[in-house]
Motif scaffolding. Sequence first.
Motif, PDB file in Angstrom:
ATOM      1  N   ASN A  43       0.717  -1.150  -0.051  1.00  0.00           N
ATOM      2  CA  ASN A  43       0.108   0.153   0.017  1.00  0.00           C
ATOM      3  C   ASN A  43       0.750   1.327  -0.095  1.00  0.00           C
ATOM      4  OD1 ASN A  43      -2.278  -1.455   0.128  1.00  0.00           O
ATOM      5  ND2 ASN A  43      -2.012  -1.647   2.249  1.00  0.00           N
ATOM      6  N   ALA A  84      -4.004   2.331  -2.397  1.00  0.00           N
ATOM      7  CA  ALA A  84      -4.537   1.086  -1.310  1.00  0.00           C
ATOM      8  C   ALA A  84      -5.853   1.014  -2.014  1.00  0.00           C
ATOM      9  CB  ALA A  84      -4.900   1.546  -0.049  1.00  0.00           C
ATOM     10  N   TYR A  97      -4.754  -0.925   5.678  1.00  0.00           N
ATOM     11  CA  TYR A  97      -4.245   0.353   5.558  1.00  0.00           C
ATOM     12  C   TYR A  97      -4.994   1.430   6.640  1.00  0.00           C
ATOM     13  CZ  TYR A  97      -1.893   4.743   4.535  1.00  0.00           C
ATOM     14  OH  TYR A  97      -1.410   5.898   4.501  1.00  0.00           O
ATOM     15  N   SER A 127       0.655   0.200   7.305  1.00  0.00           N
ATOM     16  CA  SER A 127       0.249  -0.764   6.094  1.00  0.00           C
ATOM     17  C   SER A 127       0.385  -2.134   6.640  1.00  0.00           C
ATOM     18  CB  SER A 127       0.963  -0.505   4.860  1.00  0.00           C
ATOM     19  OG  SER A 127       0.699  -1.422   3.960  1.00  0.00           O
TER      20      SER A 127
END
Length: 412
Positions: A179, A183, A230, A251
């Motif tokens: 990410n 994301a 995330y 993340s």
Amino acid sequence: MAALAVAGVASAQSSVTLFGVVDASISSYSSTSRDLNSGVTYNAFGFPVYNPFYVNQGSVKKSTRELANSGYNSSRLGFRGTEDLGGGLAASFWLEAPITNDDGATGVSTFARRSTVSLSGGFGEVRLGRDYTPTFWNDTVFDPFGTNGVGTNLISKAGGFNVATNGAAGTGGFGGNPNYVRASNTIGYFLPPNLGGFYGQLQYAFSEKTKYSPGLATPDVANNSRTGRYVGGRFGYANGPLDVALAYGSSTAGDQYYVGTTSKVNTLNLGASYDFGPVKLFGELSKVRNKVDYEVTPLAGGRTDVDLTGYLIGVTVPVGAGLIRAAYSRVKYDYNEVQLPFEPAAADPKANKLALGYVHNLSKRTALYATVARISNKNGAALTVGGPAFLSNGVFTPKTSTGYDFGIRHAF
């Protein structure tokens, strides 16, 4: 009747826009590794052992030249639209696809750059879908090269860093950050634009992994329980020539359910720019930590956290219809390893980069550009400006990477 239905849907939109960027460049990359061995090794007690028959093998360079894309701006094709719902409310969509115009192989087969739908009003904006992460914004906004081409700063190059290779962004699992730039499956909130220069956003991404009850029914497969999640935010102030922003994000990069581990990449960065008119200055500080959380900490302590710290300073100078760009960036890895008695101290991998470029605007939509860049790696770091990876086989150590872009960008 079908035609009338389509016309009705189209007229309900306040605006629908087709937009894009086509960017092509002649680009060259080279990566040089050197044999830094001198025939001296160290035994288990830390004493040097000399091999008089060792022959140094010099250096090896890997290089390539190609017609590339996205040297100045990322090539893309997109659709965006807004419907005025009345009462200050608006519904919007944004579908943006990456394209590889150098070979035509990638087109509107995926909207992987951005695919969102949102509702906005006096409260701000709620946005759903695939989007940039808050922590990436600082890396690209405060980079004179916008994280494109060979000039991309080292903070961005190493931002999704791979623990094992000290190389560029990983793609997932332990060590990489899936990410880093974007994301998927996110819920985002953006502050309204009328706050006297203050702006901000929050973002949460679902991992969308299947949970089992009882937990022992979970398949014994890596990265199938929490990977992909995330959470992050970015807040800043932009007024006149000043723009400054602070961002943080976490993340989940990997997990192993039965081993009881979860790997996370936590990012904190601060960026700023100030436009003096004749010159605009840029700067960024960044710290990224790759950590492993253990359900039960191993007796040996497990893998230590790996830290990546870096900074960037840059400048742009308008010159008539053109723009001079320059940036210097530096990163350092810290493996936080415990030093054993008599063991030679291992130096932390680090790298620095200098990039210079010029953009000549033929019009508001078309520009010619040229960029050159050079990375110097030390102590095993292996960052490149692009192209082939270093030859690293236990004999050769990655050293320098150089490259250039000469291209044209057209936006519509």
